[in-house]
Design a protein around this motif. Structure first.
Motif, PDB file in Angstrom:
ATOM      1  N   LEU A  75      77.726   4.543 -15.626  1.00  0.00           N
ATOM      2  CA  LEU A  75      76.325   4.792 -15.350  1.00  0.00           C
ATOM      3  C   LEU A  75      75.387   3.557 -15.345  1.00  0.00           C
ATOM      4  N   ALA A  76      75.859   2.457 -15.777  1.00  0.00           N
ATOM      5  CA  ALA A  76      74.947   1.311 -16.096  1.00  0.00           C
ATOM      6  C   ALA A  76      75.928   0.365 -16.208  1.00  0.00           C
ATOM      7  N   ARG A  77      75.460  -0.992 -16.033  1.00  0.00           N
ATOM      8  CA  ARG A  77      76.535  -2.088 -16.396  1.00  0.00           C
ATOM      9  C   ARG A  77      75.663  -3.414 -16.839  1.00  0.00           C
ATOM     10  N   ARG A  78      76.145  -4.120 -17.561  1.00  0.00           N
ATOM     11  CA  ARG A  78      75.566  -5.219 -18.093  1.00  0.00           C
ATOM     12  C   ARG A  78      75.910  -6.590 -17.516  1.00  0.00           C
ATOM     13  N   LYS A  79      74.944  -7.258 -17.108  1.00  0.00           N
ATOM     14  CA  LYS A  79      75.221  -8.443 -16.423  1.00  0.00           C
ATOM     15  C   LYS A  79      74.454  -9.673 -17.227  1.00  0.00           C
ATOM     16  N   ILE A  80      75.269 -10.794 -17.494  1.00  0.00           N
ATOM     17  CA  ILE A  80      74.263 -11.875 -18.265  1.00  0.00           C
ATOM     18  C   ILE A  80      73.587 -12.593 -17.206  1.00  0.00           C
ATOM     19  N   ASN A  81      72.261 -12.763 -17.817  1.00  0.00           N
ATOM     20  CA  ASN A  81      71.115 -13.412 -17.077  1.00  0.00           C
ATOM     21  C   ASN A  81      71.768 -14.816 -16.595  1.00  0.00           C
ATOM     22  N   PRO A  82      71.740 -15.275 -15.530  1.00  0.00           N
ATOM     23  CA  PRO A  82      72.122 -16.633 -15.166  1.00  0.00           C
ATOM     24  C   PRO A  82      70.969 -17.597 -15.612  1.00  0.00           C
ATOM     25  N   ALA A  83      69.930 -17.184 -15.724  1.00  0.00           N
ATOM     26  CA  ALA A  83      68.668 -18.317 -16.011  1.00  0.00           C
ATOM     27  C   ALA A  83      68.661 -18.617 -17.761  1.00  0.00           C
ATOM     28  N   ASP A  84      69.425 -17.320 -18.277  1.00  0.00           N
ATOM     29  CA  ASP A  84      69.446 -17.537 -19.752  1.00  0.00           C
ATOM     30  C   ASP A  84      70.549 -16.882 -20.335  1.00  0.00           C
ATOM     31  N   ARG A  85      71.788 -17.461 -20.484  1.00  0.00           N
ATOM     32  CA  ARG A  85      72.916 -16.865 -20.739  1.00  0.00           C
ATOM     33  C   ARG A  85      73.085 -16.214 -21.962  1.00  0.00           C
ATOM     34  N   ARG A  86      72.042 -16.203 -22.839  1.00  0.00           N
ATOM     35  CA  ARG A  86      71.911 -15.564 -24.235  1.00  0.00           C
ATOM     36  C   ARG A  86      71.487 -14.082 -23.935  1.00  0.00           C
ATOM     37  N   SER A  87      70.747 -13.944 -22.724  1.00  0.00           N
ATOM     38  CA  SER A  87      70.143 -12.655 -22.357  1.00  0.00           C
ATOM     39  C   SER A  87      70.970 -11.930 -21.480  1.00  0.00           C
ATOM     40  N   VAL A  88      71.128 -10.595 -21.520  1.00  0.00           N
ATOM     41  CA  VAL A  88      71.799  -9.605 -20.739  1.00  0.00           C
ATOM     42  C   VAL A  88      71.031  -8.815 -20.042  1.00  0.00           C
ATOM     43  N   HIS A  89      71.033  -8.604 -18.833  1.00  0.00           N
ATOM     44  CA  HIS A  89      70.332  -7.537 -17.968  1.00  0.00           C
ATOM     45  C   HIS A  89      71.141  -6.253 -18.004  1.00  0.00           C
ATOM     46  N   VAL A  90      70.564  -5.135 -17.970  1.00  0.00           N
ATOM     47  CA  VAL A  90      71.241  -3.795 -17.820  1.00  0.00           C
ATOM     48  C   VAL A  90      70.789  -3.376 -16.341  1.00  0.00           C
ATOM     49  N   GLN A  91      71.813  -2.922 -15.719  1.00  0.00           N
ATOM     50  CA  GLN A  91      71.834  -2.786 -14.194  1.00  0.00           C
ATOM     51  C   GLN A  91      72.038  -1.220 -14.055  1.00  0.00           C
ATOM     52  N   ARG A  92      71.351  -0.804 -12.898  1.00  0.00           N
ATOM     53  CA  ARG A  92      71.800   0.365 -12.281  1.00  0.00           C
ATOM     54  C   ARG A  92      72.931   0.529 -11.465  1.00  0.00           C
ATOM     55  N   THR A  93      73.755   1.665 -11.291  1.00  0.00           N
ATOM     56  CA  THR A  93      74.888   1.646 -10.557  1.00  0.00           C
ATOM     57  C   THR A  93      74.742   2.950  -9.573  1.00  0.00           C
ATOM     58  N   THR A  94      75.706   2.847  -8.639  1.00  0.00           N
ATOM     59  CA  THR A  94      75.740   3.898  -7.697  1.00  0.00           C
ATOM     60  C   THR A  94      76.039   5.207  -8.441  1.00  0.00           C
ATOM     61  N   ARG A  95      76.902   5.255  -9.307  1.00  0.00           N
ATOM     62  CA  ARG A  95      77.423   6.498  -9.921  1.00  0.00           C
ATOM     63  C   ARG A  95      75.888   7.015 -10.715  1.00  0.00           C
ATOM     64  N   GLY A  96      75.227   6.193 -11.367  1.00  0.00           N
ATOM     65  CA  GLY A  96      74.217   6.325 -11.970  1.00  0.00           C
ATOM     66  C   GLY A  96      72.944   7.000 -11.168  1.00  0.00           C
TER      67      GLY A  96
END
Length: 129
Positions: A75-96
């Motif tokens: 329902l969601a996924r985490r992706k490392i922020n390429p601009a700041d690898r210490r930060s993780v962005h939470v992304q939406r999914t199709t299923r969500g």
């Protein structure tokens, strides 16, 4: 967004929505997981663990546990922020997005008084208010 109705009517819409989610064949989310899910899907992104913790006024470990469960259900996924690898962005999914549509439809049906005309309410079905 303006929602109209008495507090009792709004609680009944919430009850019908939650009962529908419980009865369906799909992920069973806790209130916290649902809160995180809705914040991600209805709030302006990008979302981070820190930002979600601040928005919901709960600790980052609680957000992490909720995200673990949301990821488990896709329902969601985490992706490392390429601009700041210490930060993780939470992304939406199709299923969500599909679950959000299902929740929206369920709430709209619960809010439609013609749909419930003649249908017993929770208290009429023997459920305690």
């Amino acid at each position: 967004m303006s929602v109209q109705g008495t507090p009792d009517e709004l609680v009944e819409i919430l009850r019908e929505t939650v009962v529908s989610l419980v009865r369906r064949d799909g992920p069973d989310l806790s209130a916290r997981q649902l809160g995180v899910f809705l914040t991600v899907y209805l709030g302006e992104g990008p979302h981070t663990v820190r930002g979600l913790a601040e928005a919901l006024n709960i600790g980052k470990p609680a957000i992490t546990r909720a995200l673990d469960r949301l990821e488990e259900f896709k329902l969601a996924r985490r992706k490392i922020n390429p601009a700041d690898r210490r930060s993780v962005h939470v992304q939406r999914t199709t299923r969500g997005a599909a679950l959000l549509r299902e929740i929206s439809v369920t709430m709209a049906e619960a809010a439609n008084p013609q749909r419930t005309a003649g249908t017993p309410t929770g208290s009429q079905q023997g459920l305690k208010p």
